[in-house]
Design an enzyme around this catalytic site. Structure first.
Site, PDB file in Angstrom:
ATOM      1  N   GLU A   1     -44.649  -1.350 -21.849  1.00  0.00           N
ATOM      2  CA  GLU A   1     -42.911  -1.936 -21.431  1.00  0.00           C
ATOM      3  C   GLU A   1     -42.824  -2.705 -20.147  1.00  0.00           C
ATOM      4  O   GLU A   1     -42.268  -3.378 -20.025  1.00  0.00           O
ATOM      5  CB  GLU A   1     -42.179  -0.528 -21.513  1.00  0.00           C
TER       6      GLU A   1
ATOM      7  N   GLU B   1     -44.198  -5.991 -20.732  1.00  0.00           N
ATOM      8  CA  GLU B   1     -43.195  -6.827 -21.282  1.00  0.00           C
ATOM      9  C   GLU B   1     -42.135  -7.120 -20.472  1.00  0.00           C
ATOM     10  O   GLU B   1     -41.815  -8.426 -20.417  1.00  0.00           O
ATOM     11  CB  GLU B   1     -42.537  -5.853 -22.495  1.00  0.00           C
TER      12      GLU B   1
ATOM     13  N   CYS C   1     -37.312   4.343 -25.866  1.00  0.00           N
ATOM     14  CA  CYS C   1     -38.351   5.655 -25.848  1.00  0.00           C
ATOM     15  C   CYS C   1     -37.328   6.888 -26.713  1.00  0.00           C
ATOM     16  O   CYS C   1     -37.824   7.674 -27.553  1.00  0.00           O
ATOM     17  CB  CYS C   1     -38.534   6.334 -24.766  1.00  0.00           C
TER      18      CYS C   1
ATOM     19  N   SER D   1     -36.754  -3.238 -25.802  1.00  0.00           N
ATOM     20  CA  SER D   1     -38.193  -3.355 -25.567  1.00  0.00           C
ATOM     21  C   SER D   1     -38.784  -3.266 -27.069  1.00  0.00           C
ATOM     22  O   SER D   1     -38.461  -2.356 -27.775  1.00  0.00           O
ATOM     23  CB  SER D   1     -38.938  -2.273 -24.336  1.00  0.00           C
TER      24      SER D   1
ATOM     25  N   LYS E   1     -36.310  12.320 -33.527  1.00  0.00           N
ATOM     26  CA  LYS E   1     -37.914  12.086 -33.787  1.00  0.00           C
ATOM     27  C   LYS E   1     -38.237  12.139 -35.285  1.00  0.00           C
ATOM     28  O   LYS E   1     -39.196  11.626 -35.642  1.00  0.00           O
ATOM     29  CB  LYS E   1     -38.718  12.750 -32.753  1.00  0.00           C
TER      30      LYS E   1
ATOM     31  N   GLU F   1     -37.269   9.064 -36.959  1.00  0.00           N
ATOM     32  CA  GLU F   1     -38.195   7.972 -36.219  1.00  0.00           C
ATOM     33  C   GLU F   1     -39.704   7.966 -36.875  1.00  0.00           C
ATOM     34  O   GLU F   1     -39.946   6.812 -37.529  1.00  0.00           O
ATOM     35  CB  GLU F   1     -38.440   8.134 -34.712  1.00  0.00           C
TER      36      GLU F   1
ATOM     37  N   GLU G   1     -41.024   1.129 -40.971  1.00  0.00           N
ATOM     38  CA  GLU G   1     -41.995   0.254 -40.366  1.00  0.00           C
ATOM     39  C   GLU G   1     -43.195   0.962 -39.649  1.00  0.00           C
ATOM     40  O   GLU G   1     -44.028   0.348 -38.959  1.00  0.00           O
ATOM     41  CB  GLU G   1     -41.332  -0.713 -39.494  1.00  0.00           C
TER      42      GLU G   1
ATOM     43  N   CYS H   1     -34.245  13.946 -22.374  1.00  0.00           N
ATOM     44  CA  CYS H   1     -34.856  14.703 -23.430  1.00  0.00           C
ATOM     45  C   CYS H   1     -34.743  16.408 -23.116  1.00  0.00           C
ATOM     46  O   CYS H   1     -34.776  16.978 -24.144  1.00  0.00           O
ATOM     47  CB  CYS H   1     -36.237  14.384 -23.619  1.00  0.00           C
TER      48      CYS H   1
END
Lengths: 637, 157
Positions: free
Chosen positions: A307, A310, A333, A353, A392, A395, A400, A564
């Site tokens: 990241e 990037e 994240c 990102s 999560k 996710e 994908e 988190c």
């Protein structure tokens, strides 16, 4: 919760009286009498607050420290002298010299009646409920000695369980209509999925047009689960499938543990908040039967490298090559935040990102790099992730996320479900001996560890970026490499970091991407941190309007309040005080580590040397460690 | 819903928001206007109202579901509401309803096949001294008998 920025008009906040700035001044305080005891409290203090300060217990159900006052459950009723009826303690601001009685027979009878009425509509048995032994209704029933169903008890299920979502399950049969989830979703997170619909006896909590949770704009943050006093909202629990995988001798079951569950799981075993259980958990997981235990912080370090690179590429393109690039760059994240952006600000997806979250990076590395190294067929690997998060689960089921050729992460497990599995295996976690993580990923840096607290990703990134660019040690710039300005629970943090005129050499890792740092001389790096989607919304609206945040370079967003460690998969209860203790545990663990910067993690360097040979943001890393997003929009068809 | 219809609806709501203001307290007034014109509030309209008032669509839906006179599904052209509260009930509401159901071949809570009528029960219409009472659209009829009720409904266009 007093919040000046609340959208609701004043008429919807009838129970809040502004507290004086100086309660010690004349007229700032008021003397009251609680159960014959004389006390002085600042004007505007609620009866509930006054009682709590004086160690008088008042039962509550709809009240939650994170949320605004609702006064709907009426369990906190007390007698106020001169009042015709009982008054709700949570919603009564004291402005007069009142006399309060908290435990008269009228009060006890009323409370018992309210409980009996709630139980009469509360379908299900406690022993088959996920919240057994951690249920506020159950403990209130015990407290008030409910020994029979005075007003009966529903014998049949009235609602269909909504298990459409990968993350959150709604079981309205258990709902007690406290509206905590509504206040969480609308006020705290400003996502706006749940609201009370219909009227009177037919009232229920539902979604837009009574649609399934999977079909509405739910971001799966799970904050509603964390605030539900009963089992009406709970996470989609995959532990049965995981047990099956463990029992299957042909399966190689690996697990990664994130920093926040480790800082909180002790609470499930009766420890005070703020005990980190990292190494005890390693042993426990091995005993349960997981073949390998890895540290998610390893890929958190990798995330920082990817990241951060990037960001450097984007800045280089914008400042030197004068290309049109999307800045500020947003972190990716938090899967709750990612889905929030996809729904509400899809036009800003280019700013996000492309780096995957640490969980997903690990997923694709486990089924490629690790499978190869350990000589295991990736199709036999079952990859589990212990996360503080219900999003999560969504996710890892994104279509994908299969860059390894298989579903990268098979199961997302919350802290609560992990604790349940450990208990099921007959293990008392705090008694476990300590052990280390498994190789080839080993221990990770403190930078990866602090991802768990709000501001952590930013701090981790800055520790690496300042060293990369200035060539100086982060410790020389920040005391003990603790970047305090990005820490803390303030909703939005904004920090400017002047880079100065002295720049260092470009590190080998990214030499092929930028020739030198001269273009950053004299520049000022502007960063911001937001936690909770309500704060994220404020930043996004500011960016839309071209305000100061649109000039930022890098912004960290976390969907959950506190980051988190306050996630929707964390032990219940979670509140401000508990979040602070968990943060302390995480920062203390970070300080105790030797390696505290992502780029100094030898295992990360090894992965770049052996596997991702072309370096960060190269072709292979793009294939495995980066992803793309879906424009979802907020319209529900 | 066609894009053209959606655009027309958005324009309509924009005019209403302009007229009543974009404060969330304008919500009911806007809903009433949409309900009056379309005889229901489509889900797209709810989301557009939410967008323009800066509230959540589910809040709009919550309000609609609370009020009996607002609905999300299209109903028959004429709304027939028979008072079901205790006085009208004692004064012969049931015979009235049976006659209406027989005449139009549909149950309460449903619309007739030709979509001319939608039958439903209403809570107290406030005419307990003159029951049984029935409201057709915005007109109230009192002291009804089954025959009279059917006759009134047959005269409705």
């Amino acid at each position: 919760m007093e919040n000046k920025d609340r959208r609701a008009p004043v008429s919807q906040q009838p129970h809040v009286v502004a507290k004086p700035e100086h309660p010690e001044h004349i007229g700032g305080s008021v003397s009251i009498q609680i159960n014959e005891k004389k006390v002085t409290v600042p004007m505007g203090t609620t009866i509930l607050e006054a009682c709590r300060e004086n160690q008088i217990h008042i039962p509550t159900l709809c009240h939650h420290d994170d949320l605004c006052i609702a006064g709907v459950c009426r369990l906190c009723v007390v007698e106020v002298e001169g009042m015709r009826t009982l008054q709700a303690a949570c919603a009564y601001p004291i402005t007069d010299q009142i006399k309060i009685k908290t435990s008269t027979s009228m009060v006890r009878k009323a409370r018992r009646h309210i409980l009996d009425l709630m139980i009469s509509e509360h379908y299900g048995e406690c022993y088959s409920c996920v919240r057994n032994n951690n249920c506020e209704l159950q403990s209130l029933a015990e407290e008030y000695g409910v020994d029979s169903y005075t007003f009966g008890h529903v014998q049949e299920s009235q609602y269909k369980i909504d298990n459409s979502s990968f993350s959150v399950i709604r079981d309205m049969d258990k709902c007690v209509m406290c509206k905590r989830c509504v206040r969480t979703c609308i006020d705290l997170q400003e996502v706006g999925v749940l609201e009370a619909v219909n009227r009177g006896d037919d009232t229920t909590i539902s979604t837009f047009m009574d649609k399934d949770l999977a079909d509405v704009v739910c971001i799966n943050c799970g904050q509603c689960i964390n605030r539900c006093p009963v089992g009406a909202l709970h996470a989609n629990d995959p532990s049965d499938d995981i047990w099956n995988a463990i029992d299957d001798p042909n399966k190689h079951v690996v697990i990664q543990t994130a920093p926040s569950p480790r800082a909180a799981i002790g609470e499930e075993f009766g420890l005070e908040p703020g005990h980190s259980m990292t190494q005890e958990l390693n042993t426990a997981l091995k005993r349960i039967g997981f073949d390998r235990v890895f540290d998610t912080n390893f890929t958190a370090d990798l995330t920082i490298i990817e990241e951060g690179t990037e960001l450097i590429i984007r800045l280089y393109q914008a400042l030197v090559e004068k290309k049109e690039v999307s800045l500020p760059q947003f972190t990716s994240c938090s899967p709750g935040w990612v889905k929030y952006l996809e729904h509400f600000y899809p036009e800003y997806i280019p700013n996000l990102s492309t780096a995957k979250s640490p969980q997903q990076m690990f997923g694709s590395l486990i089924k490629t790099f690790y499978a190869d190294k350990a000589g295991v067929d990736p199709k036999d690997i079952v990859s589990v992730a212990v996360m503080p998060c219900s999003a999560k689960k969504f996710e890892c089921n994104r279509p994908e996320m299969d860059d390894s050729g298989y579903q990268d992460v098979d199961f997302g497990l919350t802290t609560r479900e992990m604790a349940k599995m450990i208990k099921e295996a007959g293990i008392h976690l705090p008694e476990m001996p300590k052990s280390h993580f498994d190789n080839p990923f080993g221990e990770a840096s403190g930078a990866g560890l602090i991802f768990g607290a709000t501001g952590g990703v930013m701090e981790a990134a800055l520790r690496s970026v300042v060293e990369f660019v200035t060539g100086n040690k982060a410790e020389d710039i920040f005391d003990n490499a603790n970047i305090v300005p990005v820490r803390g629970f303030e909703g939005i943090k904004y920090v400017e970091l002047p880079i100065g005129d002295k720049v260092g050499p470009v590190p080998d890792l990214i030499k092929h991407l930028v020739p030198n740092w001269d273009w950053l001389k004299g520049a000022t790096l502007k960063v911001a941190v937001a936690h909770g989607t309500a704060n994220a919304k404020k930043i996004m609206e500011d960016i839309k309007a071209g305000g100061k945040f649109s000039e930022c370079h890098f912004i960290e967003f976390m969907a959950c309040p506190g980051g988190c460690l306050g996630g929707g998969g964390q032990p219940i209860p979670t509140n401000e005080e508990i979040r602070m203790k968990r943060a302390e545990a995480i920062y203390a663990e970070d300080e105790s580590l030797e390696i505290r910067k992502s780029h100094e993690n030898p295992h990360v360097i090894q992965v770049y040397n052996e596997f991702l040979k072309e370096g960060p943001c190269s072709h292979l890393s793009h294939k495995l460690l980066h992803t793309h997003y879906t424009k979802r929009g907020k319209y529900i068809a | 819903m066609l894009v053209v219809e959606k655009n027309a609806l958005t324009e309509e709501i924009e005019v209403l928001v302009e007229k009543f203001g974009s404060d969330r307290s304008s919500l009911l007034k806007i809903l009433h206007e949409i309900q009056k014109k379309h005889r229901h509030i489509p889900d797209f309209a709810q989301q557009e109202i939410a967008r323009l008032l800066d509230i959540h669509p589910v809040e709009v839906f919550s309000v609609i579901s609370f009020y009996a006179f607002l609905n999300t599904e299209s109903k028959g052209r004429n709304l027939v509401r028979v008072c079901q509260t205790i006085t009208c009930d004692l004064l012969g509401k049931e015979a009235l309803c049976n006659a209406i159901e027989r005449e139009f071949g549909c149950k309460f809570g449903e619309s007739t096949k030709d979509n001319k009528f939608h039958l439903e029960y209403a809570n107290c219409l406030g005419l307990c001294d003159q029951g049984p009472a029935m409201a057709v659209n915005e007109r109230v009829y009192t002291k009804l008998t089954p025959e009279k009720a059917v006759e009134i409904l047959n005269e409705v266009k």
